[in-house]
Motif scaffolding. Structure first.
Motif, PDB file in Angstrom:
ATOM      1  N   VAL A   1       0.816  -1.220   0.000  1.00 44.80           N
ATOM      2  CA  VAL A   1       0.000   0.000   0.000  1.00 44.80           C
ATOM      3  C   VAL A   1       0.853   1.275   0.000  1.00 44.80           C
ATOM      4  N   PRO A   2       1.885   1.383   0.855  1.00 44.24           N
ATOM      5  CA  PRO A   2       2.673   2.624   0.833  1.00 44.24           C
ATOM      6  C   PRO A   2       3.329   2.891  -0.521  1.00 44.24           C
ATOM      7  N   THR A   3       3.868   1.849  -1.126  1.00 47.06           N
ATOM      8  CA  THR A   3       4.506   2.013  -2.433  1.00 47.06           C
ATOM      9  C   THR A   3       3.468   2.358  -3.492  1.00 47.06           C
ATOM     10  N   ALA A   4       2.311   1.702  -3.424  1.00 43.48           N
ATOM     11  CA  ALA A   4       1.236   1.990  -4.382  1.00 43.48           C
ATOM     12  C   ALA A   4       0.785   3.443  -4.271  1.00 43.48           C
ATOM     13  N   SER A   5       0.745   3.980  -3.037  1.00 49.24           N
ATOM     14  CA  SER A   5       0.350   5.380  -2.836  1.00 49.24           C
ATOM     15  C   SER A   5       1.350   6.332  -3.477  1.00 49.24           C
ATOM     16  N   LEU A   6       2.636   6.045  -3.327  1.00 49.25           N
ATOM     17  CA  LEU A   6       3.671   6.871  -3.978  1.00 49.25           C
ATOM     18  C   LEU A   6       3.519   6.817  -5.491  1.00 49.25           C
ATOM     19  N   ILE A   7       3.317   5.626  -6.020  1.00 45.74           N
ATOM     20  CA  ILE A   7       3.203   5.454  -7.470  1.00 45.74           C
ATOM     21  C   ILE A   7       1.980   6.188  -8.006  1.00 45.74           C
ATOM     22  N   GLU A   8       0.881   6.228  -7.239  1.00 50.56           N
ATOM     23  CA  GLU A   8      -0.297   6.978  -7.690  1.00 50.56           C
ATOM     24  C   GLU A   8       0.020   8.456  -7.885  1.00 50.56           C
ATOM     25  N   ASN A   9       0.810   9.029  -6.974  1.00 54.22           N
ATOM     26  CA  ASN A   9       1.224  10.431  -7.138  1.00 54.22           C
ATOM     27  C   ASN A   9       2.068  10.608  -8.393  1.00 54.22           C
ATOM     28  N   TRP A  10       2.978   9.667  -8.622  1.00 54.30           N
ATOM     29  CA  TRP A  10       3.842   9.769  -9.809  1.00 54.30           C
ATOM     30  C   TRP A  10       3.040   9.600 -11.093  1.00 54.30           C
ATOM     31  N   ILE A  11       2.025   8.733 -11.051  1.00 56.37           N
ATOM     32  CA  ILE A  11       1.157   8.562 -12.225  1.00 56.37           C
ATOM     33  C   ILE A  11       0.428   9.873 -12.515  1.00 56.37           C
ATOM     34  N   ASP A  12      -0.101  10.518 -11.479  1.00 54.21           N
ATOM     35  CA  ASP A  12      -0.781  11.808 -11.670  1.00 54.21           C
ATOM     36  C   ASP A  12       0.159  12.841 -12.298  1.00 54.21           C
ATOM     37  N   GLU A  13       1.391  12.912 -11.805  1.00 60.73           N
ATOM     38  CA  GLU A  13       2.359  13.865 -12.352  1.00 60.73           C
ATOM     39  C   GLU A  13       2.668  13.554 -13.818  1.00 60.73           C
ATOM     40  N   ALA A  14       2.860  12.280 -14.129  1.00 59.24           N
ATOM     41  CA  ALA A  14       3.170  11.886 -15.512  1.00 59.24           C
ATOM     42  C   ALA A  14       1.987  12.185 -16.434  1.00 59.24           C
ATOM     43  N   GLU A  15       0.770  11.981 -15.939  1.00 55.78           N
ATOM     44  CA  GLU A  15      -0.401  12.296 -16.761  1.00 55.78           C
ATOM     45  C   GLU A  15      -0.512  13.791 -17.029  1.00 55.78           C
ATOM     46  N   ARG A  16      -0.146  14.622 -16.044  1.00 58.27           N
ATOM     47  CA  ARG A  16      -0.137  16.080 -16.274  1.00 58.27           C
ATOM     48  C   ARG A  16       0.926  16.452 -17.307  1.00 58.27           C
ATOM     49  N   ARG A  17       2.075  15.791 -17.223  1.00 59.05           N
ATOM     50  CA  ARG A  17       3.134  16.071 -18.220  1.00 59.05           C
ATOM     51  C   ARG A  17       2.723  15.598 -19.610  1.00 59.05           C
ATOM     52  N   THR A  18       1.860  14.607 -19.697  1.00 59.07           N
ATOM     53  CA  THR A  18       1.357  14.130 -20.982  1.00 59.07           C
ATOM     54  C   THR A  18       0.282  15.063 -21.521  1.00 59.07           C
ATOM     55  N   TRP A  19      -0.525  15.615 -20.634  1.00 57.13           N
ATOM     56  CA  TRP A  19      -1.665  16.443 -21.043  1.00 57.13           C
ATOM     57  C   TRP A  19      -1.217  17.677 -21.813  1.00 57.13           C
ATOM     58  N   PHE A  20      -0.208  18.412 -21.330  1.00 56.47           N
ATOM     59  CA  PHE A  20       0.180  19.649 -21.995  1.00 56.47           C
ATOM     60  C   PHE A  20       0.643  19.416 -23.435  1.00 56.47           C
ATOM     61  N   PRO A  21       1.596  18.508 -23.709  1.00 60.69           N
ATOM     62  CA  PRO A  21       1.990  18.297 -25.111  1.00 60.69           C
ATOM     63  C   PRO A  21       0.829  17.806 -25.970  1.00 60.69           C
ATOM     64  N   PHE A  22      -0.064  16.990 -25.379  1.00 55.74           N
ATOM     65  CA  PHE A  22      -1.225  16.510 -26.133  1.00 55.74           C
ATOM     66  C   PHE A  22      -2.105  17.682 -26.559  1.00 55.74           C
ATOM     67  N   GLU A  23      -2.448  18.557 -25.617  1.00 60.78           N
ATOM     68  CA  GLU A  23      -3.306  19.704 -25.929  1.00 60.78           C
ATOM     69  C   GLU A  23      -2.614  20.680 -26.878  1.00 60.78           C
ATOM     70  N   ALA A  24      -1.314  20.869 -26.707  1.00 59.72           N
ATOM     71  CA  ALA A  24      -0.580  21.823 -27.539  1.00 59.72           C
ATOM     72  C   ALA A  24      -0.467  21.358 -28.984  1.00 59.72           C
ATOM     73  N   THR A  25      -0.479  20.062 -29.218  1.00 59.73           N
ATOM     74  CA  THR A  25      -0.309  19.554 -30.578  1.00 59.73           C
ATOM     75  C   THR A  25      -1.619  19.133 -31.210  1.00 59.73           C
ATOM     76  N   ARG A  26      -2.707  19.194 -30.462  1.00 59.18           N
ATOM     77  CA  ARG A  26      -4.015  18.790 -30.992  1.00 59.18           C
ATOM     78  C   ARG A  26      -4.515  19.827 -32.001  1.00 59.18           C
ATOM     79  N   ARG A  27      -5.036  19.379 -33.111  1.00 54.82           N
ATOM     80  CA  ARG A  27      -5.594  20.276 -34.126  1.00 54.82           C
ATOM     81  C   ARG A  27      -6.983  20.705 -33.714  1.00 54.82           C
ATOM     82  N   ALA A  28      -7.284  21.980 -33.896  1.00 54.20           N
ATOM     83  CA  ALA A  28      -8.602  22.502 -33.494  1.00 54.20           C
ATOM     84  C   ALA A  28      -9.689  22.068 -34.450  1.00 54.20           C
TER      85      ALA A  28
END
Length: 147
Positions: free
Chosen positions: A120-147
């Motif tokens: 559980v403790p390790t899984a909790s840390l990984i959940e935070n890292w997953i959230d951070e990685a998803e935020r880092r994925t979101w910006f390039p995705f939105e910036a390169t998406r065609r309107a």
């Protein structure tokens, strides 16, 4: 000839009371003074660097001005620059987007392993890292998406 005029101008500034620290400095506590940078000359007249250097090369046809591009590499043949390799902003963002998506997928797999084994403790840390990685994925995705 120009160098002599420049040195004479700087010497004259020093004689007229401009301190030595002000000569040649464009930043700092005070910008009062003179600098060799202020002496861009084209056609025997003081002008901007664009007028003195860029426009003559553009007019020659040997230089092309590109905006909105990033130079990745200067192409050299026989010790002479012959071109540049360019990358678009979309291509620059595609690589980190893909890297973060792959990282998120691997972290989800690791999270599942932690869940299976009660980490559980390790899984909790990984959940935070997953959230951070998803935020880092979101910006390039939105910036390169065609309107």
């Amino acid at each position: 000839m120009l160098r002599r005029k420049l040195l004479a101008g700087l010497g004259g500034a020093a004689i007229s009371g401009v301190t030595a620290s002000a000569v040649g400095r464009a930043t700092g506590e005070s910008q009062i003074g003179v600098s060799p940078v202020q002496s861009t000359v084209g056609n025997q007249r003081r002008c901007s660097a664009v007028d003195a250097y860029l426009r003559p090369h553009l007019a020659s046809g040997r230089v092309t001005l590109l905006t909105g591009k990033t130079v990745v590499r200067i192409l050299v043949e026989n010790k002479r620059a012959v071109g540049v390799e360019l990358v678009t902003p979309e291509d620059m963002l595609a690589e980190p987007k893909g890297d973060n998506m792959a990282l998120t997928q691997r972290m989800r797999q690791t999270h599942n392993v932690c869940d299976e084994h009660g980490g559980v403790p390790t899984a909790s840390l990984i959940e935070n890292w997953i959230d951070e990685a998803e935020r880092r994925t979101w910006f390039p995705f939105e910036a390169t998406r065609r309107a």
